[in-house]
Write a protein that holds these residues in place. Structure first.
Motif, PDB file in Angstrom:
ATOM      1  N   GLY B  36       0.843  -1.191   0.000  1.00 58.41           N
ATOM      2  CA  GLY B  36       0.000   0.000   0.000  1.00 58.41           C
ATOM      3  C   GLY B  36       0.873   1.233   0.000  1.00 58.41           C
ATOM      4  N   ARG B  37       0.355   2.334   0.528  1.00 57.98           N
ATOM      5  CA  ARG B  37       1.182   3.539   0.628  1.00 57.98           C
ATOM      6  C   ARG B  37       1.990   3.447   1.910  1.00 57.98           C
ATOM      7  N   GLU B  38       3.001   2.607   1.862  1.00 55.99           N
ATOM      8  CA  GLU B  38       3.795   2.267   3.045  1.00 55.99           C
ATOM      9  C   GLU B  38       5.167   1.800   2.584  1.00 55.99           C
ATOM     10  N   LYS B  39       6.042   1.568   3.557  1.00 58.07           N
ATOM     11  CA  LYS B  39       7.380   1.080   3.232  1.00 58.07           C
ATOM     12  C   LYS B  39       7.459  -0.399   3.579  1.00 58.07           C
ATOM     13  N   VAL B  40       7.556  -1.219   2.557  1.00 59.31           N
ATOM     14  CA  VAL B  40       7.624  -2.667   2.777  1.00 59.31           C
ATOM     15  C   VAL B  40       9.032  -3.142   2.440  1.00 59.31           C
ATOM     16  N   GLY B  41       9.654  -3.850   3.346  1.00 61.53           N
ATOM     17  CA  GLY B  41      10.997  -4.361   3.106  1.00 61.53           C
ATOM     18  C   GLY B  41      10.968  -5.823   2.696  1.00 61.53           C
ATOM     19  N   ILE B  42      11.845  -6.210   1.772  1.00 58.08           N
ATOM     20  CA  ILE B  42      12.064  -7.626   1.499  1.00 58.08           C
ATOM     21  C   ILE B  42      13.485  -7.949   1.935  1.00 58.08           C
ATOM     22  N   ILE B  43      13.616  -8.865   2.876  1.00 50.87           N
ATOM     23  CA  ILE B  43      14.936  -9.267   3.353  1.00 50.87           C
ATOM     24  C   ILE B  43      15.226 -10.666   2.834  1.00 50.87           C
ATOM     25  N   GLY B  44      16.466 -10.900   2.474  1.00 47.27           N
ATOM     26  CA  GLY B  44      16.839 -12.254   2.089  1.00 47.27           C
ATOM     27  C   GLY B  44      18.309 -12.275   1.750  1.00 47.27           C
ATOM     28  N   GLU B  45      18.896 -13.449   1.720  1.00 48.60           N
ATOM     29  CA  GLU B  45      20.308 -13.565   1.367  1.00 48.60           C
ATOM     30  C   GLU B  45      20.427 -13.672  -0.154  1.00 48.60           C
ATOM     31  N   SER B 208       3.112  10.482  -0.341  1.00 51.02           N
ATOM     32  CA  SER B 208       2.402   9.246   0.030  1.00 51.02           C
ATOM     33  C   SER B 208       2.524   8.170  -1.058  1.00 51.02           C
ATOM     34  N   MET B 209       3.759   7.772  -1.287  1.00 51.05           N
ATOM     35  CA  MET B 209       4.044   6.705  -2.251  1.00 51.05           C
ATOM     36  C   MET B 209       4.135   5.371  -1.517  1.00 51.05           C
ATOM     37  N   GLY B 210       4.152   4.315  -2.311  1.00 46.92           N
ATOM     38  CA  GLY B 210       4.475   3.007  -1.759  1.00 46.92           C
ATOM     39  C   GLY B 210       5.933   2.727  -2.056  1.00 46.92           C
ATOM     40  N   LEU B 211       6.604   2.027  -1.150  1.00 42.22           N
ATOM     41  CA  LEU B 211       8.010   1.704  -1.362  1.00 42.22           C
ATOM     42  C   LEU B 211       8.234   0.226  -1.091  1.00 42.22           C
ATOM     43  N   LEU B 212       8.825  -0.435  -2.071  1.00 46.17           N
ATOM     44  CA  LEU B 212       9.242  -1.821  -1.865  1.00 46.17           C
ATOM     45  C   LEU B 212      10.754  -1.790  -1.748  1.00 46.17           C
ATOM     46  N   PHE B 213      11.264  -2.070  -0.562  1.00 47.51           N
ATOM     47  CA  PHE B 213      12.667  -1.851  -0.244  1.00 47.51           C
ATOM     48  C   PHE B 213      13.363  -3.207  -0.119  1.00 47.51           C
ATOM     49  N   PHE B 224      13.919   1.096   9.104  1.00 48.00           N
ATOM     50  CA  PHE B 224      13.462   1.999   8.036  1.00 48.00           C
ATOM     51  C   PHE B 224      12.041   1.692   7.571  1.00 48.00           C
ATOM     52  N   CYS B 225      11.673   0.403   7.530  1.00 49.23           N
ATOM     53  CA  CYS B 225      10.406   0.025   6.897  1.00 49.23           C
ATOM     54  C   CYS B 225       9.274  -0.116   7.914  1.00 49.23           C
ATOM     55  N   ASP B 226       8.051  -0.225   7.372  1.00 51.03           N
ATOM     56  CA  ASP B 226       6.883  -0.457   8.220  1.00 51.03           C
ATOM     57  C   ASP B 226       6.624  -1.953   8.382  1.00 51.03           C
ATOM     58  N   ARG B 227       6.848  -2.676   7.293  1.00 49.72           N
ATOM     59  CA  ARG B 227       6.526  -4.080   7.279  1.00 49.72           C
ATOM     60  C   ARG B 227       7.672  -4.828   6.602  1.00 49.72           C
TER      61      ARG B 227
END
Lengths: 256, 282
Positions: B36-45, B208-213, B224-227
């Motif tokens: 959504g209009r939120e900061k979502v992080g993807i973590i992985g090796e 109010s952008m969405g961010l996939l980090f 840094f992220c919300d989720r």
């Protein structure tokens, strides 16, 4: 074990010379792990290179294990005493040499006998199975390659390991394995380490003392405990320390 | 996690496979998430499929790549069905990507000003003069002092941190709704990293952008992220609010956290991750 006095390294000549290391003094005791932290271009790898004998135009004095060394023409027996491990195991191993050949090379250069046994022992020390001996680097994972790089440094039985960002190119889980290996090796054989890293957490994990370097000078030398307890004084040290903890939303942005 | 009424991006059961002569499992297998209009992080090796997921959303993979999904919608549009022409209009305009290293991702033979303005001219149909003004404005927003001078520079003449700010301004100039940032600060020094993140945070919040980090840095994503989505072997193994990462229950996430040397919680030995083949299956 290592004494550095007023070390200056300059690239180029005359007024345009770029002084990368500017009057560093440091002493590292036997069996100590000394950490060097700083950002790109601060001179930390150059300082390490001068100790190792790779960087050859420095001024000042370096004494290793009681023996004064010069900028050029170090005897082989001296060079054997300190060995380096580099950051990127993808770049530091010859892609067309087997692990065996990579490990044999320093033995051949130094004219050391009993090579077979030494190669096997070095692999065992870093926890690699003997069957890896005749593989090529591309057949190994990043963590395994870094183990080979450490084995290559250990095979000459040095008393000092100079580690230049040894885990920066590795994943978190692999980094843990290599850090544990380095810790074990030091406890087992009483090696002296100089560890260069940009990651404060990695340095604090391994090192007893931590020197923070900026623009070719040490701005602060702190103990591991002081770093952990946040008892560091220099603003640059504080910035690096906080940076390793993650993002701070309140950080002000200076224009630039 | 309260579901947002209309997520910007909605992905269900995404699978990405690269054709190969050998039988290799797909790089991404059955991944589902919303942004959504939120900061979502993807973590992985490395090799976990996090970048592949980001690129699949932008449809940046070679045409031979097999991308399937039950749903891959961006602002109500089915990204799997739209034409390449339409995709070109979406990329850069409503969805943009920030890459890791400005040294390699900026065009070396164009000045900074030209490359940033190009986006505005292409997508916003601005005149050169208007695009130039917008570029100056954008460079100021990413806190570049003396934007007039910087506009005339080539990428090799700017530092890494400045290059990354230039890339951010290029990606944000068309005011996209969604930004995909693939390791945007991994090539930067600590001090510069803080600045770049602050700028990204400011701009994402203000518009109010969405961010996939996408990142491998747990501490960074956590703060840094919300989720956070945690990827392992092509799957999302766990999804958590970023501030609850410590309470992760999946053994892989726990293993990652315990393998991380920490200033605040020093430990004598780091736990070594024992990989369980079952993680890749469930």
């Amino acid at each position: 074990m290592i004494e550095v006095e007023n070390l200056t390294v300059a690239f180029g000549h005359g007024p345009r010379a770029n002084r990368v290391v500017r009057g560093i003094d440091m002493t590292v005791g036997a069996g100590e792990c000394f950490g060097l932290v700083g950002e790109s271009g601060c001179g930390k790898s150059t300082l390490l290179g001068a100790i190792a004998g790779r960087v050859k135009h420095w001024q000042g004095a370096i004494t290793i294990a009681g023996e004064k060394v010069g900028p050029v023409k170090r005897p082989l027996a001296q060079l054997r005493r300190q060995q380096m491990v580099f950051q990127d195991p993808f770049g530091s191993l010859h892609p067309r040499h087997t692990i065996d050949r990579t490990l044999m090379e320093p033995l051949r250069i130094h004219g050391i006998a009993d090579r077979e046994a030494r190669v096997e022992k070095a692999l065992e020390q870093v926890g690699l199975p003997g069957r890896f001996r005749f593989r090529y680097p591309h057949q190994l994972s990043g963590g395994q390659r870094q183990r080979v790089a450490i084995a290559r440094a250990l095979i000459l039985e040095p008393s000092i390991l100079l580690l230049d960002e040894p885990t920066s190119a590795l994943d978190v889980s692999i980094q843990a394995e290599i850090l544990n290996l380095l810790k074990d090796l030091r406890e087992r054989s009483g090696l002296t380490y100089v560890l260069v890293s940009h990651d404060m957490a990695v340095v604090a994990h391994l090192c007893d003392r931590i020197a923070v370097m900026q623009d070719g000078v040490f701005v602060e030398i702190s103990s591991r405990d002081a770093m952990i307890r946040d008892e560091v004084h220099h603003p640059y040290t504080r910035m690096l320390r906080e940076g390793s903890l993650g993002y701070r939303p309140a950080a002000a942005v200076p224009p630039g | 996690m309260p579901e947002q009424p209309q997520p910007l991006l909605s992905v269900r059961n995404l699978t990405v496979a690269f054709p190969s002569l050998h039988a290799v499992p797909p790089a991404v297998r059955g991944v589902s998430f919303d942004v959504g209009r939120e900061k979502v992080g993807i973590i992985g090796e490395s090799g976990s499929g996090k970048s592949t997921t980001g690129r699949a959303v932008m449809r940046l993979h070679p045409s031979a790549t097999r991308i399937t999904a039950d749903r891959m919608e961006f602002q109500g549009e089915n990204l799997l069905a739209v034409s390449e022409r339409r995709m070109q209009a979406i990329r850069g305009h409503s969805m943009a990507m920030i890459l890791q290293d400005p040294k390699y991702s900026l065009n070396p033979v164009m000045t900074v000003g030209e490359q940033i303005a190009e986006t505005a001219i292409l997508h916003e149909k601005l005149s050169r003069r208007a695009a130039r003004r917008r570029t100056l404005d954008m460079l100021e927003k990413v806190h570049i002092r003396d934007p007039e001078r910087v506009m005339g520079l080539y990428p090799h003449e700017v530092s890494g941190g400045m290059g990354q700010r230039i890339m951010i301004s290029m990606m944000l100039i068309a005011r996209p709704a969604l930004i995909i940032a693939d390791e945007p600060t991994s090539a930067l020094d600590v001090s510069v990293r803080q600045q770049v993140l602050t700028i990204l945070d400011e701009l994402v919040g203000a518009n109010s952008m969405g961010l996939l980090f996408i990142s491998h840095d747990l501490n960074l994503v956590r703060s840094f992220c919300d989720r956070v989505l945690i990827m392992y072997s092509g799957r999302i193994v766990e999804e958590l609010p970023a501030n609850a990462l410590d309470k992760a229950t999946h053994p892989y996430t726990r293993g990652l956290l315990e393998a991380l040397p920490s200033l605040l919680h020093p430990k004598d030995r780091l736990a070594v991750l024992r990989r369980d083949p079952a993680w890749a299956k469930t």
